[in-house]
Design a protein around this motif. Sequence first.
Motif: not given
Lengths: 314, 253
Positions: A51, A73, A76-77, A81, A96-97, A100-101, A103-106, A148
Amino acid sequence: MSAVIEVRSLTRRFGDLIAVDHVQFEVSEGEVFGFLGPNGAGKTTTVRMLTGVLDPTEGTATIRGHDIRKESLGAREHLGIVPEQANVYLDLSVWRNVMLMAELHGVARARRVKEAERLLGLLGLGERKKQKARALSKGLRQRLMLCSALVSGPEILFLDEPTSGLDVQSARLIRQIVRDLNRDGLTVFLTTHNMAEAEEICDRVAIIHKGHIAAIDTPDQLRQILAANQYVEVTFEGRGPQDAELLGLPDMQRVARLGERLLLYTPHPGRTAVALAGLADRDGLQVRDLSTRKPSLEDVFLFLTQRDGQEATP
Amino acid sequence: MSEMAQTWRREARGALVIARKNALLYYLKPPVLIFGVLFPVFFFLAFKMGRPIAAENIVPGMVAMALWFTASAIGPLVTPWERRARTYERLISSPVSLRAILAGDVVSGLVFGACLSVIPIVLGLTLTDAQVTSALLLVGGIVLGALSFASLGVLLAAPPASSPSNIMLLSNLVRLPFLFVSGIFLPIAQMPPWARWVSPISPLSYAGDLIRVGFGQRAYFPVWLSLLMLAAFTAALFWGACRFHARWRAKGL
């Protein structure tokens, strides 16, 4: 089916200690793959390398064709996890939790909002989305972690002890959702200590011991390792037959007595049980209880992980 | 869009997501407020009280000092805090590079520092005779200064520590000595020779100089040199931060 995870000679050293030693295996698309091992066997280290949390010392792995060392990267896309410890952001709201995840994954805004609403509802968190994660119980935090992990629509889900220490409802809900998602095509990599859970939901299981893969196969095939340990357990009303009579039954290997209970070891418990019923009928014996027993995955696990250290269990 | 443009876009998006998360979680944490806001106030009071210095003369130093403490306070808090809470693992296992995560930490330090530096500017302009003569240099000094200070903070957060307070201690061990050789309390030209030799290695010297020029005071370094050095400090400190964070991450720490 094609392999979505290919692990090749994956090795990790911590100083002189070899935590994972040239491990090799593949996980097929749409499979629930169980990864079992005693504490310190190397399973968490393996998962942390796959991971992207830890770099391998030697070897590599590919996830959906992306090398975890060269295209980390890209690898991980494809992942969602859920670690053993529900490491949610305690001071962020449930919503928001999840955001957040995503948004990090786009994940695009419209899709992430829709998916988050759906998943929070599915996992029973819909009415708690404005609550801080700090206010959630352990079971609810684990559900939030699952939410998430799934919001980005991963192809492979890593679950590290997902139901460890959870209440019955949360554990059952998580198992059910994992099964449903797997039916829809999600590949699941499950690390667990819970043998019943592994036996129930895993298509294949790898057992890692002292950094090496000790066995890898379907739970049924793994049980064949201990085929000689199948037996028929019987209790009679009053005195039962003599051992010599029992040893005359077809395929019988040995007889053991545990108090009133007789254990008849045989490679074909069904056939032996039928013959035993015939014997009881012929001799006018009354059977109080009769059952066939196969070694469990836990027996196989203990056999494989204890045989070089101490006497094996069977 | 070319692959490189896509990569940069993804990195920028990741950095902004991280910066937003940091703003929501850490701006109001007690250690940030203590080391970022209270520290400079008490330093100012200790310096000013009982000394016959015109208040407007110390406004640029006050702004630079506030910027120094605030912009560099976020980095040393975020990483150790997240390592302890194990949320750091969530970030580094997401499809966002370590570089983007650290850039997000720098951006959150920049925004925190720049926003809080407005307070001493407003106080200085309203309560003293201080005047802004070059807004461009003042803003340039604040932005470039905050970038380099935030990068320093992120670099200081690299070593693994069992407790965030250990990293805060380390960061203060670095930040406090620089404060005394950067011309904040005493103009660099009036400092003893050894301090004048040391001051060029502190990014605070250049940021303070630009802010001083912004308030119409005399600079010690040429403006172009201050701009160049702050850009160089930012690049070098961020590069070092990426390198050291990557080294510890690879070890799983």
